[in-house]
Design a protein around this motif. Structure first.
Motif, mmCIF file in Angstrom:
data_model
loop_
_atom_site.group_PDB
_atom_site.id
_atom_site.type_symbol
_atom_site.label_atom_id
_atom_site.label_comp_id
_atom_site.label_asym_id
_atom_site.label_seq_id
_atom_site.Cartn_x
_atom_site.Cartn_y
_atom_site.Cartn_z
ATOM 1 N N TYR A 93 48.205 34.230 20.650
ATOM 2 C CA TYR A 93 49.573 34.697 20.792
ATOM 3 C C TYR A 93 48.578 36.249 21.966
ATOM 4 C CZ TYR A 93 52.928 38.473 21.094
ATOM 5 O OH TYR A 93 54.048 39.085 22.036
ATOM 6 N N LEU A 94 47.703 36.859 20.535
ATOM 7 C CA LEU A 94 46.696 37.782 21.101
ATOM 8 C C LEU A 94 46.809 38.063 22.399
ATOM 9 C CD1 LEU A 94 46.071 39.929 18.176
ATOM 10 C CD2 LEU A 94 48.080 40.620 19.227
ATOM 11 N N ALA A 95 45.861 37.300 23.266
ATOM 12 C CA ALA A 95 44.493 37.136 23.746
ATOM 13 C C ALA A 95 45.643 35.926 25.188
ATOM 14 C CB ALA A 95 43.785 35.203 23.720
ATOM 15 N N GLY A 96 46.497 35.703 25.377
ATOM 16 C CA GLY A 96 47.519 35.115 26.140
ATOM 17 C C GLY A 96 48.124 36.609 26.599
ATOM 18 N N GLU A 97 48.829 36.919 25.820
ATOM 19 C CA GLU A 97 49.564 38.660 26.404
ATOM 20 C C GLU A 97 48.801 39.336 26.816
ATOM 21 O OE1 GLU A 97 52.984 40.653 26.557
ATOM 22 O OE2 GLU A 97 53.166 38.630 25.652
ATOM 23 N N LEU A 98 47.540 39.709 26.267
ATOM 24 C CA LEU A 98 46.340 40.175 27.301
ATOM 25 C C LEU A 98 45.873 39.773 28.447
ATOM 26 C CD1 LEU A 98 44.798 42.859 27.167
ATOM 27 C CD2 LEU A 98 43.495 42.170 26.261
ATOM 28 N N SER A 99 45.763 38.966 28.311
ATOM 29 C CA SER A 99 45.255 38.209 29.820
ATOM 30 C C SER A 99 46.329 38.233 30.735
ATOM 31 C CB SER A 99 44.823 36.460 29.566
ATOM 32 O OG SER A 99 44.685 35.880 30.597
ATOM 33 N N LEU A 100 48.492 37.738 30.272
ATOM 34 C CA LEU A 100 49.039 38.597 30.907
ATOM 35 C C LEU A 100 48.949 39.936 31.707
ATOM 36 C CD1 LEU A 100 51.866 37.128 32.499
ATOM 37 C CD2 LEU A 100 52.819 37.668 30.023
ATOM 38 N N LEU A 101 48.847 40.798 30.599
ATOM 39 C CA LEU A 101 48.362 41.610 31.607
ATOM 40 C C LEU A 101 47.785 42.323 32.072
ATOM 41 C CD1 LEU A 101 49.786 43.679 28.072
ATOM 42 C CD2 LEU A 101 51.189 44.052 29.796
ATOM 43 N N LEU A 102 46.161 41.700 31.747
ATOM 44 C CA LEU A 102 45.287 41.477 32.949
ATOM 45 C C LEU A 102 45.610 41.551 34.291
ATOM 46 C CD1 LEU A 102 42.496 41.514 30.194
ATOM 47 C CD2 LEU A 102 43.013 43.616 32.006
ATOM 48 N N GLY A 103 46.381 40.331 34.267
ATOM 49 C CA GLY A 103 46.947 39.288 36.132
ATOM 50 C C GLY A 103 48.007 40.485 36.638
ATOM 51 N N GLN A 104 48.601 40.150 35.806
ATOM 52 C CA GLN A 104 49.403 41.959 36.077
ATOM 53 C C GLN A 104 48.471 42.586 36.941
ATOM 54 O OE1 GLN A 104 52.689 42.175 33.784
ATOM 55 N NE2 GLN A 104 53.375 40.857 33.388
ATOM 56 N N LEU A 105 47.591 43.049 36.238
ATOM 57 C CA LEU A 105 47.178 44.380 37.328
ATOM 58 C C LEU A 105 46.191 43.993 38.221
ATOM 59 C CD1 LEU A 105 45.428 47.089 36.626
ATOM 60 C CD2 LEU A 105 44.119 46.302 35.442
ATOM 61 N N GLN A 106 45.175 42.890 38.180
ATOM 62 C CA GLN A 106 44.844 41.895 39.363
ATOM 63 C C GLN A 106 45.628 41.859 39.908
ATOM 64 O OE1 GLN A 106 43.304 38.429 37.728
ATOM 65 N NE2 GLN A 106 41.549 37.904 39.307
ATOM 66 N N ILE A 107 47.158 41.675 40.222
ATOM 67 C CA ILE A 107 47.573 41.430 41.159
ATOM 68 C C ILE A 107 47.772 42.713 42.449
ATOM 69 C CG2 ILE A 107 49.877 41.413 42.411
ATOM 70 C CD1 ILE A 107 49.975 39.061 40.318
ATOM 71 N N VAL A 108 48.049 43.952 41.692
ATOM 72 C CA VAL A 108 47.877 45.324 42.214
ATOM 73 C C VAL A 108 46.564 46.026 41.958
ATOM 74 C CG1 VAL A 108 50.257 45.892 41.372
ATOM 75 C CG2 VAL A 108 48.828 46.332 40.047
ATOM 76 N N THR A 109 45.758 45.289 42.308
ATOM 77 C CA THR A 109 44.360 46.285 42.730
ATOM 78 C C THR A 109 44.113 45.965 44.290
ATOM 79 O OG1 THR A 109 42.759 43.948 43.035
ATOM 80 C CG2 THR A 109 42.659 45.562 40.412
ATOM 81 N N THR A 110 43.029 47.290 44.174
ATOM 82 C CA THR A 110 43.530 47.852 45.505
ATOM 83 C C THR A 110 41.174 47.313 46.976
ATOM 84 O OG1 THR A 110 42.660 49.845 45.070
ATOM 85 C CG2 THR A 110 44.968 49.343 45.068
ATOM 86 N N ASN A 111 40.991 46.931 45.626
ATOM 87 C CA ASN A 111 39.829 46.580 46.289
ATOM 88 C C ASN A 111 38.777 45.247 44.932
ATOM 89 O OD1 ASN A 111 37.933 47.385 43.732
ATOM 90 N ND2 ASN A 111 38.820 49.189 44.534
ATOM 91 N N LYS A 112 37.985 44.439 45.788
ATOM 92 C CA LYS A 112 37.233 43.072 45.785
ATOM 93 C C LYS A 112 36.448 43.332 44.105
ATOM 94 C CE LYS A 112 38.679 39.990 48.696
ATOM 95 N NZ LYS A 112 39.620 39.463 48.095
ATOM 96 N N GLU A 113 35.950 45.147 43.860
ATOM 97 C CA GLU A 113 35.302 44.999 42.967
ATOM 98 C C GLU A 113 36.504 45.148 41.748
ATOM 99 O OE1 GLU A 113 32.422 48.805 41.315
ATOM 100 O OE2 GLU A 113 32.540 47.871 43.442
ATOM 101 N N SER A 114 36.872 46.420 42.261
ATOM 102 C CA SER A 114 37.656 45.938 40.625
ATOM 103 C C SER A 114 38.820 45.283 40.216
ATOM 104 C CB SER A 114 39.508 47.576 41.325
ATOM 105 O OG SER A 114 38.800 48.335 41.962
ATOM 106 N N GLU A 115 39.421 43.723 41.245
ATOM 107 C CA GLU A 115 39.425 42.670 41.088
ATOM 108 C C GLU A 115 38.830 41.500 39.789
ATOM 109 O OE1 GLU A 115 41.440 38.753 43.382
ATOM 110 O OE2 GLU A 115 41.273 40.628 44.710
ATOM 111 N N ARG A 116 37.496 41.570 40.787
ATOM 112 C CA ARG A 116 36.256 41.497 39.374
ATOM 113 C C ARG A 116 36.177 41.874 38.737
ATOM 114 N NH1 ARG A 116 34.071 40.864 44.721
ATOM 115 N NH2 ARG A 116 32.821 42.862 44.733
ATOM 116 N N ASP A 117 36.384 43.100 38.406
ATOM 117 C CA ASP A 117 36.219 43.443 37.059
ATOM 118 C C ASP A 117 37.850 42.985 36.458
ATOM 119 O OD1 ASP A 117 34.431 44.910 37.641
ATOM 120 O OD2 ASP A 117 35.100 46.825 38.391
ATOM 121 N N VAL A 118 39.000 43.232 36.856
ATOM 122 C CA VAL A 118 40.086 42.695 36.227
ATOM 123 C C VAL A 118 40.372 41.183 35.500
ATOM 124 C CG1 VAL A 118 42.409 42.310 35.840
ATOM 125 C CG2 VAL A 118 41.316 44.609 36.844
#
Length: 101
Positions: A5-30
């Protein structure tokens, strides 16, 4: 809470963050953080949350510097959600200095 559950919820939040990144480097970091969230032992999740919060904070400042209010708003919401999740899951202390450099 289970580790899955913890891993899944954190992954979901990071997936949301990945959508709103503004450059390829940040997208790779997420993407890297998301992979870690899904694969590391539960004892390592606090580190993933801290790095995600730090990255999100940086992304927010970058959006503000470009006067991109819409992206900033989305990123700030995700940052707040990440922090709340970390605290509620017992992965962070309920204090700003616990994660902010």
């Amino acid at each position: 809470m289970t580790q899955q559950y913890l891993a899944g919820e954190l992954s979901l939040l990071l997936g949301q963050l990945q959508i709103v990144t503004t450059n390829k480097e940040s997208e790779r970091d997420v993407a890297r953080l998301r992979f870690e969230a899904e694969t590391v032992p539960i004892a390592s999740l606090p580190s993933v949350v801290v790095r995600a919060l730090t990255l999100t904070d940086t992304l927010c400042w970058e959006s503000l510097s470009r006067a991109d209010v819409v992206t900033f708003s989305r990123q700030a919401k995700i940052c707040a959600d990440l922090f709340d999740f970390g605290v509620c899951a017992g992965l962070l202390e309920d204090a700003w200095p616990a994660w902010h450099p």
